[in-house]
Design a protein around this motif. Structure first.
Motif, PDB file in Angstrom:
ATOM      1  N   ASP D  34      26.953 -28.901  60.589  1.00 38.55           N
ATOM      2  CA  ASP D  34      26.468 -28.946  61.970  1.00 38.55           C
ATOM      3  C   ASP D  34      25.413 -30.024  62.208  1.00 38.55           C
ATOM      4  OD1 ASP D  34      28.116 -27.054  63.136  1.00 38.55           O
ATOM      5  OD2 ASP D  34      26.812 -25.375  62.584  1.00 38.55           O
ATOM      6  N   LEU D  66      17.413 -36.324  69.479  1.00 40.11           N
ATOM      7  CA  LEU D  66      17.446 -35.856  70.852  1.00 40.11           C
ATOM      8  C   LEU D  66      16.588 -34.588  70.931  1.00 40.11           C
ATOM      9  CD1 LEU D  66      21.101 -36.465  72.074  1.00 40.11           C
ATOM     10  CD2 LEU D  66      19.176 -38.024  71.863  1.00 40.11           C
ATOM     11  N   ARG D  68      16.823 -31.696  72.235  1.00 36.33           N
ATOM     12  CA  ARG D  68      17.419 -30.390  71.955  1.00 36.33           C
ATOM     13  C   ARG D  68      18.411 -30.457  70.811  1.00 36.33           C
ATOM     14  NH1 ARG D  68      17.590 -25.174  74.270  1.00 36.33           N
ATOM     15  NH2 ARG D  68      17.770 -23.919  72.410  1.00 36.33           N
ATOM     16  N   ALA D  69      18.223 -31.394  69.891  1.00 38.15           N
ATOM     17  CA  ALA D  69      19.031 -31.400  68.672  1.00 38.15           C
ATOM     18  C   ALA D  69      18.704 -30.188  67.817  1.00 38.15           C
ATOM     19  CB  ALA D  69      18.781 -32.686  67.879  1.00 38.15           C
ATOM     20  N   THR D  70      17.564 -29.575  68.075  1.00 40.07           N
ATOM     21  CA  THR D  70      17.053 -28.502  67.220  1.00 40.07           C
ATOM     22  C   THR D  70      17.062 -27.155  67.946  1.00 40.07           C
ATOM     23  OG1 THR D  70      14.917 -29.242  68.006  1.00 40.07           O
ATOM     24  CG2 THR D  70      15.558 -29.957  65.815  1.00 40.07           C
ATOM     25  N   GLY D  71      16.814 -26.095  67.200  1.00 37.60           N
ATOM     26  CA  GLY D  71      16.842 -24.735  67.742  1.00 37.60           C
ATOM     27  C   GLY D  71      15.878 -24.566  68.901  1.00 37.60           C
ATOM     28  N   ILE D 119      22.102 -36.218  66.968  1.00 38.99           N
ATOM     29  CA  ILE D 119      22.654 -35.558  68.153  1.00 38.99           C
ATOM     30  C   ILE D 119      22.498 -34.052  68.007  1.00 38.99           C
ATOM     31  CG2 ILE D 119      24.774 -35.232  69.502  1.00 38.99           C
ATOM     32  CD1 ILE D 119      23.700 -38.138  69.490  1.00 38.99           C
ATOM     33  N   GLN D 120      22.669 -33.576  66.787  1.00 40.37           N
ATOM     34  CA  GLN D 120      22.506 -32.146  66.503  1.00 40.37           C
ATOM     35  C   GLN D 120      21.980 -32.019  65.081  1.00 40.37           C
ATOM     36  OE1 GLN D 120      25.433 -29.063  68.068  1.00 40.37           O
ATOM     37  NE2 GLN D 120      25.812 -28.941  65.878  1.00 40.37           N
ATOM     38  N   ALA D 121      21.002 -31.145  64.886  1.00 45.77           N
ATOM     39  CA  ALA D 121      20.348 -31.044  63.583  1.00 45.77           C
ATOM     40  C   ALA D 121      20.571 -29.678  62.965  1.00 45.77           C
ATOM     41  CB  ALA D 121      18.846 -31.296  63.750  1.00 45.77           C
ATOM     42  N   ASP D 122      20.923 -29.682  61.676  1.00 45.28           N
ATOM     43  CA  ASP D 122      20.997 -28.427  60.928  1.00 45.28           C
ATOM     44  C   ASP D 122      20.618 -28.668  59.469  1.00 45.28           C
ATOM     45  OD1 ASP D 122      21.452 -25.705  60.521  1.00 45.28           O
ATOM     46  OD2 ASP D 122      23.500 -26.086  59.846  1.00 45.28           O
TER      47      ASP D 122
ATOM     48  N   SER F  21      26.711 -28.423  72.417  1.00 47.24           N
ATOM     49  CA  SER F  21      25.521 -28.319  71.584  1.00 47.24           C
ATOM     50  C   SER F  21      25.405 -26.930  70.986  1.00 47.24           C
ATOM     51  CB  SER F  21      24.268 -28.612  72.422  1.00 47.24           C
ATOM     52  OG  SER F  21      23.126 -28.063  71.817  1.00 47.24           O
ATOM     53  N   LYS F  22      25.209 -26.884  69.674  1.00 45.31           N
ATOM     54  CA  LYS F  22      25.071 -25.618  68.948  1.00 45.31           C
ATOM     55  C   LYS F  22      23.828 -24.853  69.403  1.00 45.31           C
ATOM     56  CE  LYS F  22      23.715 -24.393  64.180  1.00 45.31           C
ATOM     57  NZ  LYS F  22      24.712 -23.632  63.422  1.00 45.31           N
ATOM     58  N   HIS F  23      22.776 -25.585  69.796  1.00 48.87           N
ATOM     59  CA  HIS F  23      21.487 -24.938  70.033  1.00 48.87           C
ATOM     60  C   HIS F  23      21.165 -24.657  71.508  1.00 48.87           C
ATOM     61  CE1 HIS F  23      20.558 -25.568  65.832  1.00 48.87           C
ATOM     62  NE2 HIS F  23      20.673 -26.871  65.941  1.00 48.87           N
ATOM     63  N   ALA F  24      21.578 -25.558  72.408  1.00 43.07           N
ATOM     64  CA  ALA F  24      21.113 -25.459  73.796  1.00 43.07           C
ATOM     65  C   ALA F  24      21.740 -24.274  74.522  1.00 43.07           C
ATOM     66  CB  ALA F  24      21.416 -26.752  74.541  1.00 43.07           C
ATOM     67  N   LEU F  38      25.025 -37.086  77.377  1.00 40.09           N
ATOM     68  CA  LEU F  38      24.917 -35.728  76.852  1.00 40.09           C
ATOM     69  C   LEU F  38      23.810 -34.993  77.599  1.00 40.09           C
ATOM     70  CD1 LEU F  38      25.675 -33.593  74.730  1.00 40.09           C
ATOM     71  CD2 LEU F  38      24.059 -34.673  73.175  1.00 40.09           C
ATOM     72  N   THR F  40      21.740 -31.419  78.084  1.00 39.19           N
ATOM     73  CA  THR F  40      21.456 -30.096  77.537  1.00 39.19           C
ATOM     74  C   THR F  40      20.415 -29.417  78.406  1.00 39.19           C
ATOM     75  OG1 THR F  40      19.730 -30.988  76.115  1.00 39.19           O
ATOM     76  CG2 THR F  40      21.920 -30.771  75.135  1.00 39.19           C
ATOM     77  N   SER F  42      17.575 -26.474  78.389  1.00 32.24           N
ATOM     78  CA  SER F  42      16.772 -25.669  77.465  1.00 32.24           C
ATOM     79  C   SER F  42      15.879 -24.726  78.248  1.00 32.24           C
ATOM     80  CB  SER F  42      15.879 -26.579  76.601  1.00 32.24           C
ATOM     81  OG  SER F  42      16.661 -27.457  75.825  1.00 32.24           O
ATOM     82  N   ASP F 115      17.796 -32.245  79.505  1.00 32.12           N
ATOM     83  CA  ASP F 115      17.731 -33.565  78.883  1.00 32.12           C
ATOM     84  C   ASP F 115      19.043 -34.288  79.090  1.00 32.12           C
ATOM     85  OD1 ASP F 115      15.147 -33.870  77.243  1.00 32.12           O
ATOM     86  OD2 ASP F 115      15.798 -31.820  76.812  1.00 32.12           O
ATOM     87  N   ASP F 117      20.773 -37.617  77.905  1.00 30.78           N
ATOM     88  CA  ASP F 117      20.678 -38.742  76.990  1.00 30.78           C
ATOM     89  C   ASP F 117      21.958 -39.560  77.019  1.00 30.78           C
ATOM     90  OD1 ASP F 117      18.063 -38.760  75.223  1.00 30.78           O
ATOM     91  OD2 ASP F 117      18.567 -36.676  75.693  1.00 30.78           O
TER      92      ASP F 117
END
Lengths: 237, 237, 237, 237, 237, 237
Positions: D34, D66, D68-71, D119-122, F21-24, F38, F40, F42, F115, F117
């Motif tokens: 991810d 980005l 919101r790449a994070t939780g 773009i997305q962080a895990d 997005s996995k998180h947003a 992109l 998102t 939040s 956001d 981007d």
């Protein structure tokens, strides 16, 4: 009586230690009692843009304090992202004071930057810095002379500085931090070896001061600077 | 042969001078040869916002260099308006290294800020800083203990650091600036008094290094850190 | 003879125009000849964090110059992203000067911010600013009194300021830009209505000045400030 | 057992998608599970000032996330006004890693800037970035070759990176965010296609780690990088 | 009925006072009722770097507000350290509007910077600024013509601007602050002397507006700008 | 004929991909041809300080561009240290547009940050951003509804945006970069699903435009937004 138990016209022990930096062209660790300032003079073969092509040099100064030079830790200016008004004011004063005794034409198109960094503070850091900066600058110029980079004298006089103040209605010389924070008036005098005045800054902290009081401070300062110039002369023998 | 004429596993003369600051709760002037770093530990009765109310303390570090600590004068970070990536990286490393041997619960809701300011640089400033910072931190904690501010041990082990590198194909210990700028690989090791590893940073400057070379560096570092921990122990007797 | 053809002890025409701002609690457009500074005093029902809960107020000042207030357009400080050392130095001076004649306890836990913006510059902007700021501050306090916000007197004296300098070896009063850029010595004096000295700043631009020269400047300044205080009194009738 | 249910030496699914940018000379969207990083390589016909006239090129990297790449949403660095220490540290690492396999002379006086935007962080964003950046760089160089801009090989080897850590006392490969936040030790290894080590960064988060543990991490990393280099080879067929 | 008691299509009293700055090549103090903006045009014999060598000039604008131009004191942007988004947006608009009526080739390789500083604000500062800036610019160009610096006409048309809005469901012209803060829709129109539209900015503050409402605003604006252009013409007779 | 060979009233292919997005809490990758943004959304359980305690929420937007989203690499704003005027202007526009269709009371004391981007740019990034942001916002609100966090409808209408321009004297819809850089007039329209106008921004790049031309642009925009709202409706089925 002063908190420091010194007589009204008595300065703290002053030492001027040269050659303390492996890298700088000139350097001096100056101590006014517990106030310790490291001064280094750095030679650069370029001048600021606005001075280019004028066949003259420039002397500038920067001032800083280590965060724990003081009783309470202060925030690091590099981390805050800007120098405080106090810092800018002091480094402008040091630069002006040094330039007052430098022949910028004789220096040639070069810049000498004098860094004054307060390792430990106990009042009077700007006056200690000016006094020590002169020694560092003198050694930098000697370094240049030894390499035949200059012919005419660049440093035309001594310059040194001392603070005075009115503490419990008495004019006193060379305030330490405890005295400075209680003083009603705080003054800094920058003078040359031949007795000229380069800069006077006198500020009433609480109530305004009178002309007579000001004259008393000026008299004390003259005595103090004269003693500092003697110490500069001995240090460069 | 190394420019410094030292044997491959020979460190520079190291000194740890305590109590060099009038104001700080703990302080140490550490010298690795011509690299001189002033470390002060400052106690503050508050923690960063994200830690409030958790009954734990924090230890953080800041790092700086005087502009003429180096061969060429560097621009003052406070005047540039920001800390460089190198500065931020080093101060994060020092902070992590110290926290690895601190019991933050035992410290209570307080912060100790350790300032490491390079007075003179000749290679290895970050490793000298970590080694000296431990001594300053230890004195700060002793200061707290003397005032009954803490009961349980806060500092649970020693921590010290040393650089190694591959110079002309030979693994060598404790690089000075001349060696560092020529080295093919540059590595910093942070280890505890009981032999644990806290941090490894190894970087190939030119060509990549092999696993065998890395093991040789690790062996040298172990020796060096062990000697530094002995010096820390002697300094706090 | 001075470029301005004025006598050595002759000031420029000075006007103090009150009530020039629709919004501010107090305001004054001060003109020293072609130097025009707009001063506004703004009352805020809060004090800086370090003063909270001490039952005292604060008076502070900010200083700015419109980009084309000067002969050559200067870069806008808001666009550069920081205030220059000169700006910070001047606004600190204005703030200190005003606080010297304010009873901060009588003000109560409130802040008055005095903005001094140079609309047009022709030398002596900081002294004009201090002189006009007092008038704006006085009107702000009258505004508060009219609303029964304060009982005891807040403004305990007048304060005004004037520049002097040594131009072609002659001490002269109130330098305009043409004179200031040629002067060997440049001094600013801040004094109260009752004759006390609040601040002295004297700087040798080229060669150092003597004690006698300094006394002559002080004499001129005393005359000038006395005239300015008279003008302040007339303006608030 | 790991939160991800993977075996200790099992990596996440890795994909390397080339040509994802309409504008860049080379680009790669790299996914480690991810964690998704967009890498673009931009060719510029100029080098940094300090490299001018030396007939050599430069490769540099910038890293960003980005918001919101994070939780939890993080503050945008452009809006905060500066890059964090973490960001600067990572982009310096990516740049060094790429330069370790580039012949800067063969590149000529040009700069390639590789942007790595998360773009997305895990977990493992820096190692994914290095691995994908190599592919983008390779395509940029192919683009130059196709235009006869270079003759000698510029990219002399593969470079890829992987993280390892000690999770519940077990050395594991390729930590995702859930594992990383619980790991006692966190390490990043950058290695070349021919097995050389370019960079090692190992950090004890809680308690120090032993030499044996470190060797286990190194062994895992070797396996992981070897697999990543295979994937790079397949991606550029 | 409007708070200002004006008819729906009635503008505030508008004055355009030229030659208000001793230093600037062109200047105008524009008043739209209680909104007062000082506009100065400064000629510089250089263009931005990206325009060099193209035989064309540039016209740019900067906008600022004195801190107490408004009902509540705003923080000084120079002290905050950056210009707000609103400020940047407005100064970009002013610059674009002026360039729409300037022949940049006829100007030659020079830049004219127009500074618009709000001395007092009561709504409509950006439209007043554009209207006054044209007068300052016109005088700057006349200054150049008088010195034979240009031959062909540089200013090819008038440009002026006015705000409109929907206040309590009625389209009204030239909103003051009290009306603007209550308006449902706020629009700014920039038009030339010959009736061309240069810029339209219309924003629904609360609920969206209809096409009919927009047409009504456009009609009002046309009337207003026509009146402003007449005033510009009279001011430069 | 347009460079894109599209008919004057023909938009590019538009896609709206949700859940990227996995998180947003809500996300949408919007494509207008080669322009990819992109978005998102939040959710944060806090509001800006000036809104606290008012029982209302807030919707705000931030906008950014990856450095190589464009034909030439642009400098990273985080590295420059500030957001450009263009960036600030666009993110203020996006925020206003979204708030025009949100019932901030119904949202409760919470903030949604959207956001936007730009991953790849080819003209029309701000209009694509608004169109996609609505979809992300809608999903964020659905996420809240599913958790019973809100009861009344928060999103009261659709909002979407499109650019128009005059290209070689012909009004055309949805300009790509090649068309935009050649257009004489560039306009952006933000409208709601029910046909209300939220924002109009029209700028003459070269010569002013006429009222008739403006009406033509408005007609095209109405058509375009209507199509975009249909696509939004299909995307959230």
């Amino acid at each position: 009586m002063r908190p420091s138990k010194r007589a009204a016209d008595e300065m703290r022990a002053v030492t001027l230690e040269r050659g303390v930096s492996k890298h700088a062209e000139g350097s001096c660790l100056v101590k006014f009692g517990d106030t310790h300032v490291l001064c280094t003079a750095s030679l650069e073969e370029r001048v600021p843009p606005w001075l280019r092509g004028q066949n003259r040099g420039w002397v500038t100064a920067e001032y800083g304090m280590l965060p724990r030079a003081t009783g309470d830790r202060m925030r690091r200016e590099a981390s805050v992202g800007k120098q405080s008004g106090r810092t800018l004011e002091i480094q402008r004063l040091i630069g002006r004071s040094l330039r007052a005794v430098v022949d910028l034409k004789a220096l040639g198109e070069r810049q000498i930057s004098v860094d004054c960094d307060v390792i430990q503070a106990d009042g009077g850091t700007r006056t200690a810095a000016i006094t020590g900066a002169w020694v560092a600058l003198n050694d930098c110029i000697a370094w240049m002379k030894a390499r035949d980079m200059i012919s005419a004298p660049v440093l035309v006089d001594h310059v040194a500085a001392i603070s005075c103040g009115i503490y419990e209605d008495t004019p006193v010389l060379d305030l330490d931090y405890a005295e400075d924070s209680e003083a009603e008036t705080d003054a800094n005098f920058v003078m040359t070896g031949s007795g000229g005045i380069v800069e006077v800054q006198a500020t009433a902290e609480g109530k305004p001061f009178s002309e007579d009081e000001f004259q008393a401070l000026l008299g004390l300062a003259r005595k103090g600077v004269s003693r500092l110039v003697d110490l500069q002369k001995m240090s460069i023998l």
